[in-house]
Design an enzyme around this catalytic site. Structure first.
Site, mmCIF file in Angstrom:
data_model
loop_
_atom_site.group_PDB
_atom_site.id
_atom_site.type_symbol
_atom_site.label_atom_id
_atom_site.label_comp_id
_atom_site.label_asym_id
_atom_site.label_seq_id
_atom_site.Cartn_x
_atom_site.Cartn_y
_atom_site.Cartn_z
ATOM 1 N N LYS A 76 21.734 19.978 43.307
ATOM 2 C CA LYS A 76 23.132 20.263 43.921
ATOM 3 C C LYS A 76 23.085 21.683 43.542
ATOM 4 O O LYS A 76 22.798 22.315 42.490
ATOM 5 C CB LYS A 76 23.466 19.466 43.292
ATOM 6 C CG LYS A 76 25.690 18.940 43.548
ATOM 7 C CD LYS A 76 26.298 18.241 42.611
ATOM 8 C CE LYS A 76 27.932 18.180 43.575
ATOM 9 N NZ LYS A 76 28.159 16.834 42.533
ATOM 10 N N SER A 117 31.079 14.088 45.374
ATOM 11 C CA SER A 117 30.563 15.721 45.500
ATOM 12 C C SER A 117 29.538 16.060 45.802
ATOM 13 O O SER A 117 29.260 17.587 46.703
ATOM 14 C CB SER A 117 31.325 16.629 44.900
ATOM 15 O OG SER A 117 31.115 16.156 42.990
ATOM 16 N N SER A 142 30.903 11.098 41.622
ATOM 17 C CA SER A 142 29.791 12.001 42.283
ATOM 18 C C SER A 142 28.419 11.949 42.830
ATOM 19 O O SER A 142 28.274 12.374 43.844
ATOM 20 C CB SER A 142 30.153 13.279 41.905
ATOM 21 O OG SER A 142 31.300 13.928 41.843
#
Lengths: 89, 432
Positions: free
Chosen positions: B38, B113, B137
């Site tokens: 990420k 996310s 997330s």
């Protein structure tokens, strides 16, 4: 209710620019979200919220860290080992 | 031994922001396995943006602790995955690099996310990925994309090198197509790091084995309350019935603090965000401010131009809830609510071993159909309690509703990752 003036004031504190055209929408969203947060008002006073916390200390021993050169690698305007910033006054 | 991994596959779903097309890897338990990271986790020499224009061009001079561990385990780090800017969102549409599509249905969002990490895994671009979970997330995109995602216990995985959004909640965790791979990646990243003051020194994770027989599974009524799609609820109830068939004892329970959980989460996380994001002024990294203007004027303009509307909204709300006159009404009350959630979990875990429910109240949202901010925040209602209490939680695929994946969420006691992964594996294999 939070007013447009309050939202402008908070934006100034937080260094977040807001256009006049955005102010109305931000203010209305602010009030809707803060209205939801008001559910917290029904929580009783006096509840202890710190019981599970403790500090973590360590000896203040210098350890290897980034070189000055590496620390400045991402600055757009380094000068003589320093970084330039907008004027304060 | 080691070798080189050539990352040739196309990325039709916009899962990556930065791809490393030819990477070296070493020896170890992850030798040669391609892993997506990420884009809020620092990678030395690889651009890291948090999907924000305000960090465009930033190349970290150091690796996050988890990246050091992955490299030592031989992983091939093939790039940085798309996300909601600074982790703020539930759809991965709030990225300066465009939205990610859900591989299960490209007209839908992958969740957020960590949507890029989930889409990269679900589409087969990588075998595993790292995400971060502040209020759900990792679990949300795992649920929406039909893969497995684990949020570890707070303190189990080092946050050193994670670009902070809300420190007291967020944890780095694994996403993978099956429980075995998820546990493998978790076993590499879990461990003590003296550079993180919240890191705990604990024995390494136990070897994974399916185990559900005799476990008591609590099902809080509130996890099937108002706002949970009935079809999703049915799929998850069937999954819990299957756990019972495998030998678990299912117990109904209640969690009254759930009514405060979402407000407590958003008040606290926005306050932390307002503080953390104060550092983005273009001076040490990112686009330069206008030097001919006074300080506040230059920073205000820069932060308006380079932060998205959602990030600005959260900084404003966080600043407001911490401001003199409102701190007691919002932030202090949110901390009390957080204690109530923690107490509720502690009480429940005296009676049961695992708490189960849906991961998300719905299936994946349609792209471009996100509604007002508050409605989006409400979608996090089932995932934020685990972050408030700091307990581990895993989302495992448990079926479909309307043809779209549904996630079963299993939550455990602090540091009981092994137990919830064992239950998830038993569920996945259909064996006790």
């Amino acid at each position: 209710m939070v007013s447009k003036e309050e939202v402008e004031h908070i934006a100034a504190i937080a260094d977040i620019g807001i256009d006049d055209s955005e102010l109305e929408l931000f203010t209305s969203q602010f009030n809707e979200i803060i209205g939801y947060f008001d559910i917290l008002d029904s929580i009783e006073e006096g509840l202890d919220s710190t019981q599970t916390r403790h500090n973590v200390f360590r000896e203040d021993v210098p350890l290897p860290s980034l070189s000055q050169e590496d620390a400045l690698l991402n600055s757009t305007d380094p000068e003589d080992g320093f970084i330039r910033a907008p004027r304060v006054i | 031994m080691g070798g080189r991994f050539v990352f040739e596959k196309p990325d039709p779903h916009n899962a990556f922001i930065t791809r490393c097309m030819d990477v070296a890897y070493g020896d170890g338990p992850l030798s040669g396995i391609p892993i997506g990271i990420k884009d809020n986790i620092s990678t030395a020499g690889i651009p890291t943006t948090c999907a924000s224009k305000i960090l465009e061009g930033y190349i970290p001079p150091y690796d996050a602790h988890v990246i050091t561990l992955l490299r030592s385990a031989g992983a091939a780090i093939v790039g940085k995955t798309n996300m909601d800017e600074f982790g703020m969102g539930t759809t991965t549409e709030n990225s300066a690099y465009g939205p990610t599509q859900n591989p299960a249905d490209p007209t839908r969002a992958p969740g957020g996310s960590s949507g890029g990490s989930a889409a990269a895994v679900a589409s087969g671009l990588v075998r595993m990925a790292l995400g971060t979970d502040t209020g759900g997330s990792i679990r949300c995109p795992a649920s929406f994309c039909g893969i497995v995602g684990l949020k570890p216990t707070y303190g189990r995985v080092s946050r050193h090198g994670l670009i902070a959004y809300a420190n007291s909640f967020e944890q780095i965790g694994p996403l993978a197509r099956n429980v075995g791979d998820c546990a493998l990646l978790y076993s590499v990243i879990a461990g003590y790091d003296p550079k993180d003051g919240t890191s705990l020194d604990l024995p390494p994770p136990a070897p994974l084995q399916a185990e559900i027989q005799g476990k008591r599974i609590g099902v809080p009524a509130e996890f099937f309350g108002e706002g949970v799609n009935p079809e999703v609820a049915d799929v998850v109830r069937s999954a819990i019935d299957r756990l019972a068939d495998l030998g678990a004892e299912v117990v109904s329970c209640t969690m009254p603090s759930m009514r405060y959980a979402l407000a407590a989460y958003y008040v606290t996380s926005m306050g932390e965000a307002a503080s953390n994001l104060g550092r983005y002024d273009g001076v040490r990294y990112g686009p330069a401010p206008e030097f001919f203007r006074p300080w506040h004027d230059a920073y205000s303009r820069l932060r308006k131009e380079y932060f998205s509307e959602e990030v600005r909204r959260r900084i404003l709300l966080g600043t407001f809830s911490l401001s003199a006159g409102y701190q007691g009404k919002y932030y202090a009350k949110a901390q009390k609510a957080r204690s109530m959630v923690r107490s509720d979990f502690n009480r429940l875990f005296e009676e049961v071993d695992i708490i189960a429910g849906p991961t998300m109240p719905s299936v994946a949202f349609r792209l471009g159909k996100s509604c007002d901010p508050l409605s989006m925040y409400l979608a996090d209602i089932l995932t934020v309690p685990a972050n408030l209490a700091g307990i581990p939680a895993v989302s495992v695929p448990c079926g479909t509703a309307g043809g779209l994946p549904v996630g079963l969420q299993l939550m455990g006691r602090h540091f009981a990752e092994d137990e919830i992964l064992a239950a998830a594996l038993a569920f996945e294999e259909g064996s006790a």
